[in-house]
Design an enzyme around this catalytic site. Sequence first.
Site, PDB file in Angstrom:
ATOM      1  CB  CYS A  74      -6.734  69.695  48.057  1.00  0.00           C
ATOM      2  SG  CYS A  74      -5.811  68.141  48.155  1.00  0.00           S
ATOM      3  CG  HIS A 349      -1.159  70.553  49.055  1.00  0.00           C
ATOM      4  ND1 HIS A 349      -2.131  71.358  49.605  1.00  0.00           N
ATOM      5  CD2 HIS A 349      -1.820  69.644  48.275  1.00  0.00           C
ATOM      6  CE1 HIS A 349      -3.320  70.954  49.185  1.00  0.00           C
ATOM      7  NE2 HIS A 349      -3.149  69.915  48.383  1.00  0.00           N
ATOM      8  CB  CYS A 379      -7.382  69.851  41.579  1.00  0.00           C
ATOM      9  SG  CYS A 379      -5.786  69.401  42.318  1.00  0.00           S
TER      10      CYS A 379
END
Length: 393
Positions: A74, A349, A379
Amino acid sequence: MGKGALTGVHPQELLAQTLRETLRRAAVEGRHVEDVVIGCVSQAQEQGACIARNAVLAAGLPDDVTGVTLNRFCGSGLQAINFAAMGVGSGHQGLVLAGGVESMSRVPMGSDGAGIDGNNVHLRKKVFQVPQGISADLIATRDGFTRGELDAFALLSQHRAEAAQKEGRFARALFPVRDSESERVLLEVDELPRHGATIDGLSKLEPAFTTMGAAALGPNGETLDDLARARYPEVSKIEHLHTAGNSSGIVDGACAVLLASDDVVKAHGLKPRARIRSMATAGAEPVIMLTAPTPASQRALDRAKMKASDIDLWEINEAFAVVPLQTMKNLGIDPERVNVNGGAIALGHPLGATGAMLLQTAVDELERRGLATALITLCIGGGMGVATIVERV
């Protein structure tokens, strides 16, 4: 970002349009770009074969412009910018495009078939990593966050994103995505936000990871919840609190920014908007997985000789509501400075692109408010975090 409107666009084409638009807005010719650094998580199928280089070709940039694709889960989009900044800052490159792309409708999560650990049974004997949703619920349980707190944060994200859209705060960073053949506009604004969301609606959503946590996938028939609790025996039972409403949305998206050296800025008459003041990564325990924004942010702050209170705006990726809540608690951050235009819970996202989008959002908002500094952090799977501090020029 799209939740359906971009399904017909090949991810190479989505990124190619983004690269062209970035150069057009900067009034820079493609022949001056030395490299394109792109984050992409699911590097399989249409997103395989070095999507960065193929997007360079699809964008019609000169053949001598190179491209490289990276995967830090991510954090990939922000890491791409950080790597590009290293090249430019060291003097080895003058002008680099960096960002990320993820077409989650065309290349779903897990398309590479590798899971979180590459299906390495020997690694699993040392560290059995559980899915991120279970890790998020483990953090919430261990740290005492309630379902009400998670939902309240999610609602705030929705309301802030709604206000930002209505006031046109994202307009500077967006461009219309078009069909590659007909040139028909497919999407002009982020389509995931749920305008008019209520706490009552959020509270009625079922927990998303209860069934997954009860799945017996361990080497000796343990459930995933059992494996997570084995690392954290102080937790007698994992409370599954995250839902589709207080977790990030699955969307398609791409983002690019242009990084230039002082010499290139002067030579081309460019007007810089911000500079990178510091950047950092940090690792953390891989079962709980999502706690590393705290040490990554602290490391970036230390390198910039700053304190958390010195940062005007924070962008903490809302992979799950507990992540920004825990980071704010750990670092003593004023909630009014965090994700002021909403985050991934409302906007989505797109894994490989999100970090770059958050940086762009932060720079836009610094300019709008006349503020100086922002810290962007995410994160990352496997127990990692990445952070970047930018300063408005």
